[in-house]
Design a protein around this motif. Structure first.
Motif, PDB file in Angstrom:
ATOM      1  N   ASN A  69       0.825  -1.137  -0.037  1.00 42.69           N
ATOM      2  CA  ASN A  69       0.032  -0.050   0.025  1.00 42.69           C
ATOM      3  C   ASN A  69       0.948   1.484   0.029  1.00 42.69           C
ATOM      4  O   ASN A  69       1.626   1.508   1.003  1.00 42.69           O
ATOM      5  CB  ASN A  69      -0.727  -0.058   1.230  1.00 42.69           C
ATOM      6  N   THR A  70       0.911   1.932  -1.248  1.00 44.15           N
ATOM      7  CA  THR A  70       1.780   3.285  -1.268  1.00 44.15           C
ATOM      8  C   THR A  70       0.744   4.433  -0.944  1.00 44.15           C
ATOM      9  O   THR A  70       1.234   5.476  -1.283  1.00 44.15           O
ATOM     10  CB  THR A  70       2.565   3.383  -2.493  1.00 44.15           C
ATOM     11  N   GLY A  71      -0.227   4.107  -0.773  1.00 41.22           N
ATOM     12  CA  GLY A  71      -1.361   5.257  -0.763  1.00 41.22           C
ATOM     13  C   GLY A  71      -1.081   6.149   0.582  1.00 41.22           C
ATOM     14  O   GLY A  71      -0.515   5.673   1.544  1.00 41.22           O
ATOM     15  N   GLY A  72      -2.179   6.901   1.050  1.00 39.04           N
ATOM     16  CA  GLY A  72      -2.372   7.743   2.305  1.00 39.04           C
ATOM     17  C   GLY A  72      -3.502   6.830   3.193  1.00 39.04           C
ATOM     18  O   GLY A  72      -2.904   7.044   4.543  1.00 39.04           O
ATOM     19  N   ASP A  73      -4.201   6.321   2.780  1.00 44.02           N
ATOM     20  CA  ASP A  73      -5.286   5.760   3.689  1.00 44.02           C
ATOM     21  C   ASP A  73      -4.933   4.179   4.003  1.00 44.02           C
ATOM     22  O   ASP A  73      -4.347   3.589   3.082  1.00 44.02           O
ATOM     23  CB  ASP A  73      -6.746   5.960   3.202  1.00 44.02           C
ATOM     24  N   THR A  74      -5.404   3.796   5.036  1.00 41.79           N
ATOM     25  CA  THR A  74      -5.402   2.257   5.342  1.00 41.79           C
ATOM     26  C   THR A  74      -6.475   1.694   4.361  1.00 41.79           C
ATOM     27  O   THR A  74      -7.714   2.120   4.366  1.00 41.79           O
ATOM     28  CB  THR A  74      -5.587   2.100   6.774  1.00 41.79           C
ATOM     29  N   ALA A  75      -6.182   0.338   4.060  1.00 42.13           N
ATOM     30  CA  ALA A  75      -7.230  -0.542   3.255  1.00 42.13           C
ATOM     31  C   ALA A  75      -7.472  -1.725   4.322  1.00 42.13           C
ATOM     32  O   ALA A  75      -6.570  -2.175   4.913  1.00 42.13           O
ATOM     33  CB  ALA A  75      -6.851  -1.016   2.257  1.00 42.13           C
ATOM     34  N   GLU A  76      -8.635  -2.149   4.270  1.00 41.33           N
ATOM     35  CA  GLU A  76      -9.130  -3.255   4.935  1.00 41.33           C
ATOM     36  C   GLU A  76      -9.747  -4.458   4.042  1.00 41.33           C
ATOM     37  O   GLU A  76     -10.197  -3.908   2.881  1.00 41.33           O
ATOM     38  CB  GLU A  76     -10.175  -2.843   5.919  1.00 41.33           C
ATOM     39  N   SER A  77      -9.528  -5.533   4.526  1.00 40.62           N
ATOM     40  CA  SER A  77     -10.310  -6.514   3.599  1.00 40.62           C
ATOM     41  C   SER A  77      -9.601  -6.449   2.144  1.00 40.62           C
ATOM     42  O   SER A  77     -10.450  -6.459   0.886  1.00 40.62           O
ATOM     43  CB  SER A  77     -11.780  -6.424   3.715  1.00 40.62           C
ATOM     44  N   VAL A  78      -8.344  -6.431   1.883  1.00 39.69           N
ATOM     45  CA  VAL A  78      -7.885  -6.241   0.443  1.00 39.69           C
ATOM     46  C   VAL A  78      -7.976  -7.686  -0.082  1.00 39.69           C
ATOM     47  O   VAL A  78      -7.534  -8.786   0.374  1.00 39.69           O
ATOM     48  CB  VAL A  78      -6.426  -5.821   0.603  1.00 39.69           C
ATOM     49  N   GLN A  79      -8.403  -7.786  -1.320  1.00 42.56           N
ATOM     50  CA  GLN A  79      -8.654  -8.985  -1.805  1.00 42.56           C
ATOM     51  C   GLN A  79      -7.753  -8.936  -3.147  1.00 42.56           C
ATOM     52  O   GLN A  79      -7.620  -8.407  -3.876  1.00 42.56           O
ATOM     53  CB  GLN A  79     -10.098  -9.020  -2.545  1.00 42.56           C
ATOM     54  N   ILE A  80      -6.847 -10.363  -2.959  1.00 41.00           N
ATOM     55  CA  ILE A  80      -5.846 -10.599  -4.136  1.00 41.00           C
ATOM     56  C   ILE A  80      -6.456 -11.715  -4.988  1.00 41.00           C
ATOM     57  O   ILE A  80      -6.719 -12.581  -4.457  1.00 41.00           O
ATOM     58  CB  ILE A  80      -4.473 -10.817  -3.370  1.00 41.00           C
ATOM     59  N   MET A  81      -6.268 -11.567  -6.310  1.00 40.43           N
ATOM     60  CA  MET A  81      -6.996 -12.470  -7.223  1.00 40.43           C
ATOM     61  C   MET A  81      -5.838 -13.042  -8.131  1.00 40.43           C
ATOM     62  O   MET A  81      -5.129 -12.173  -8.417  1.00 40.43           O
ATOM     63  CB  MET A  81      -8.168 -11.946  -7.898  1.00 40.43           C
ATOM     64  N   ALA A  82      -5.829 -14.365  -8.287  1.00 43.78           N
ATOM     65  CA  ALA A  82      -5.057 -14.809  -9.265  1.00 43.78           C
ATOM     66  C   ALA A  82      -5.619 -15.577 -10.462  1.00 43.78           C
ATOM     67  O   ALA A  82      -6.473 -16.523 -10.152  1.00 43.78           O
ATOM     68  CB  ALA A  82      -3.811 -15.802  -8.639  1.00 43.78           C
ATOM     69  N   GLU A  83      -5.122 -15.612 -11.639  1.00 47.03           N
ATOM     70  CA  GLU A  83      -5.569 -16.299 -12.741  1.00 47.03           C
ATOM     71  C   GLU A  83      -4.712 -17.006 -13.392  1.00 47.03           C
ATOM     72  O   GLU A  83      -3.821 -16.311 -13.926  1.00 47.03           O
ATOM     73  CB  GLU A  83      -6.469 -15.421 -13.635  1.00 47.03           C
ATOM     74  N   LEU A  84      -4.634 -18.371 -13.375  1.00 53.12           N
ATOM     75  CA  LEU A  84      -3.774 -19.125 -14.486  1.00 53.12           C
ATOM     76  C   LEU A  84      -4.421 -19.687 -15.738  1.00 53.12           C
ATOM     77  O   LEU A  84      -5.250 -20.202 -15.564  1.00 53.12           O
ATOM     78  CB  LEU A  84      -3.203 -20.483 -13.527  1.00 53.12           C
ATOM     79  N   VAL A  85      -3.710 -18.884 -16.911  1.00 56.80           N
ATOM     80  CA  VAL A  85      -4.304 -19.239 -18.082  1.00 56.80           C
ATOM     81  C   VAL A  85      -3.263 -20.075 -18.783  1.00 56.80           C
ATOM     82  O   VAL A  85      -2.067 -19.628 -18.765  1.00 56.80           O
ATOM     83  CB  VAL A  85      -4.367 -17.719 -18.909  1.00 56.80           C
ATOM     84  N   ILE A  86      -3.992 -21.018 -19.155  1.00 53.25           N
ATOM     85  CA  ILE A  86      -3.013 -21.980 -20.012  1.00 53.25           C
ATOM     86  C   ILE A  86      -3.686 -22.141 -21.405  1.00 53.25           C
ATOM     87  O   ILE A  86      -4.733 -22.622 -21.623  1.00 53.25           O
ATOM     88  CB  ILE A  86      -2.776 -23.339 -19.362  1.00 53.25           C
ATOM     89  N   ASN A  87      -2.861 -22.159 -22.677  1.00 53.91           N
ATOM     90  CA  ASN A  87      -3.488 -22.341 -23.925  1.00 53.91           C
ATOM     91  C   ASN A  87      -4.776 -21.574 -24.174  1.00 53.91           C
ATOM     92  O   ASN A  87      -5.665 -22.030 -24.713  1.00 53.91           O
ATOM     93  CB  ASN A  87      -3.874 -23.853 -24.165  1.00 53.91           C
ATOM     94  N   GLY A  88      -4.617 -20.265 -23.522  1.00 51.23           N
ATOM     95  CA  GLY A  88      -5.758 -19.434 -23.794  1.00 51.23           C
ATOM     96  C   GLY A  88      -7.239 -19.612 -22.977  1.00 51.23           C
ATOM     97  O   GLY A  88      -8.052 -18.838 -23.227  1.00 51.23           O
ATOM     98  N   LYS A  89      -7.224 -20.515 -21.915  1.00 51.73           N
ATOM     99  CA  LYS A  89      -8.193 -20.805 -21.333  1.00 51.73           C
ATOM    100  C   LYS A  89      -7.564 -20.905 -20.002  1.00 51.73           C
ATOM    101  O   LYS A  89      -6.571 -21.007 -19.285  1.00 51.73           O
ATOM    102  CB  LYS A  89      -8.652 -22.312 -21.477  1.00 51.73           C
TER     103      LYS A  89
END
Length: 132
Positions: A69-89
């Motif tokens: 977090n490089t901003g000024g305010d605090t963030a709560e419940s930060v959701q990080i998402m990952a997506e693995l794409v193999i052969n376009g799917k």
């Protein structure tokens, strides 16, 4: 008060104590003022990066990441998402939640996949957050 009555004079210890207490109060007021004037009144600015090392253990692939977090305010419940794409799917997805991320703070975690992320494209992103 009559002329014969005199105010008691302060001893050296009382003057030293008064001076030290006044100095501490002045420091506290100065720090509060400095913090108030230099506060970044910005929303959270969140970024997530994948670490270079992917570990394979018992057929599971561990992909470490770091969110900052490089901003000024605090963030709560930060959701990080990952997506693995193999052969376009989309082969697999993952989701992490960081409870609390204040200004300048970073957290690390890892996504676990059953397919090798080196054989496709792994996309990491911040999905959402809320303000406290």
């Amino acid at each position: 008060m009559t002329k014969t009555e005199q105010k008691p004079k302060l001893s050296m210890a009382e003057w030293v104590t008064f001076s030290v207490a006044s100095l501490i109060l002045a420091i506290i007021v100065s720090l509060v003022g400095y913090t108030w004037l230099n506060e970044k009144n910005q929303p959270p600015i969140l970024s997530v990066t994948k670490k270079q090392t992917i570990r394979e253990i018992n057929g599971q692939f561990y992909v470490p990441f770091e969110v900052v977090n490089t901003g000024g305010d605090t963030a709560e419940s930060v959701q990080i998402m990952a997506e693995l794409v193999i052969n376009g799917k989309v082969a697999e997805t993952g989701e992490q939640q960081i409870d609390f991320l204040s200004n300048g703070e970073s957290e690390e975690g890892a996504f676990v996949f059953s397919k090798n992320p080196r054989q496709g494209q792994l996309n990491l992103r911040v999905g959402s957050y809320k303000l406290p």
